[in-house]
Design an enzyme around this catalytic site. Sequence first.
Site, short mmCIF file in Angstrom:
data_model
loop_
_atom_site.label_atom_id
_atom_site.label_comp_id
_atom_site.label_asym_id
_atom_site.label_seq_id
_atom_site.Cartn_x
_atom_site.Cartn_y
_atom_site.Cartn_z
N SER A 2 8.74 -1.04 -0.15
CA SER A 2 8.09 0.03 -1.05
C SER A 2 9.22 1.13 -1.39
CB SER A 2 7.48 0.94 -0.05
OG SER A 2 7.35 2.32 -0.73
N HIS A 19 6.68 -2.89 -4.28
CA HIS A 19 5.66 -2.09 -3.91
C HIS A 19 5.92 -0.80 -4.54
CE1 HIS A 19 2.18 -1.10 -1.61
NE2 HIS A 19 2.64 0.04 -1.31
N ASP A 43 4.38 2.85 -4.93
CA ASP A 43 3.22 3.86 -4.62
C ASP A 43 3.26 5.12 -5.62
OD1 ASP A 43 2.80 2.95 -2.00
OD2 ASP A 43 4.84 3.08 -1.56
N MET A 62 1.37 8.54 -6.29
CA MET A 62 0.57 9.43 -5.58
C MET A 62 0.35 10.59 -6.39
SD MET A 62 2.61 9.57 -2.00
CE MET A 62 3.10 8.08 -1.20
N HIS A 89 0.36 0.59 -5.89
CA HIS A 89 -0.66 1.12 -4.91
C HIS A 89 -1.03 2.39 -5.54
CE1 HIS A 89 -0.88 2.59 -0.60
NE2 HIS A 89 -2.08 2.90 -1.16
N MET A 125 -2.71 5.60 -5.15
CA MET A 125 -3.19 6.93 -4.16
C MET A 125 -3.43 8.14 -5.20
SD MET A 125 -0.42 6.28 -1.20
CE MET A 125 0.58 5.33 -2.19
N MET A 137 -3.90 0.18 5.20
CA MET A 137 -2.80 1.03 5.78
C MET A 137 -2.71 1.18 7.17
SD MET A 137 -1.93 2.32 2.71
CE MET A 137 -0.75 3.30 3.60
N ASP A 150 0.59 -1.84 5.10
CA ASP A 150 1.22 -1.02 4.53
C ASP A 150 1.57 0.34 5.43
OD1 ASP A 150 2.89 0.67 3.13
OD2 ASP A 150 1.27 1.01 1.48
C1 DX5 Z 1 2.57 5.46 2.30
C2 DX5 Z 1 3.13 4.28 1.25
C3 DX5 Z 1 3.78 3.26 1.93
C4 DX5 Z 1 5.02 3.93 2.84
C5 DX5 Z 1 5.60 2.70 3.31
O1 DX5 Z 1 1.44 6.23 1.50
O2 DX5 Z 1 1.88 3.70 0.77
O3 DX5 Z 1 3.96 2.24 0.81
O4 DX5 Z 1 6.01 3.94 1.52
O5 DX5 Z 1 6.72 3.20 3.97
P1 DX5 Z 1 7.29 3.07 5.57
O6 DX5 Z 1 7.46 1.65 5.47
O7 DX5 Z 1 8.68 3.77 5.46
O8 DX5 Z 1 6.11 3.22 6.29
ZN ZN Z 2 2.01 1.63 -0.36
#
Ligand code: DX5
Ligand code: ZN
Length: 220
Positions: free
Chosen positions: A9, A34, A36, A38, A68, A70, A139, A177
């Site tokens: 990620s 990956h 992310d 947000m 991903h 969010m 998650m 994840d």
């Molecule tokens: C959290 C993200 C994850 C996060 C994982 O909302 O979706 O992808 O970056 O990070 P680690 O591996 O540090 O838990």
């Molecule tokens: Zn993620």
Amino acid sequence: MSDYKIAPSILSANFARLGEEVDAVLAAGADWVHFDVMDNHYVPNLTIGPMVCQALRKHGVEAPIDVHLMVEPVDDMIRMFADAGATYITFHPEASRHVDRSLQLIRSFGCKAGLVFNPATGLDAAKYVMDKLDMILLMSVNPGFGGQKFIPATLDKLREARALIDASGENIRLEIDGGVTQDNIAEIAAAGADTFVAGSAIFNADDYGEVITAMRKSLG
Ligand code: DX5
Ligand code: ZN
């Protein structure tokens, strides 16, 4: 099952040098990136959007980009990330008013589609759309931040998702994840996951290759 994928990620990467970070982690043996996304609405944090995804493609990244989402709502971002070169696009079912339609939208652009389930959310939303899924993402932390601790109840949920996928006969990846490390990855795989997101465990290390190699070794 031996078709394991490791998806670092980039949330935990150094954003000031993102292209180099992605190159480094792929050279170190990562399979996917990956990504992310947000929006400070669905989750209380704000990250990166389609322009950054497109910039990584322009930079020369050829590996699958696992987006991903969010964000809420999801359909506009689906269109924009498909345009920006996403390979997988996953979203949280509660963030779309029409989950079936959003899944179809993803595939209509030639991308692979997935649903993401928060720690406390049951798998019901997947049940009637199994034929429209390429991935189920569980998650194992609450979404919004990297560096949190793996929630152990996710192991039972992985077993439940694995049974659902196997019973469907569909070709659906099972991704995990949050809080994945080289110490717990074997147990997570044994519970049924085949695709592993890891942010802080990889990017906080001095040697990305060492961690990824150790993870693969644990996977056997
Ligand atoms: C959290 C993200 C994850 C996060 C994982 O909302 O979706 O992808 O970056 O990070 P680690 O591996 O540090 O838990
Ligand atoms: Zn993620």
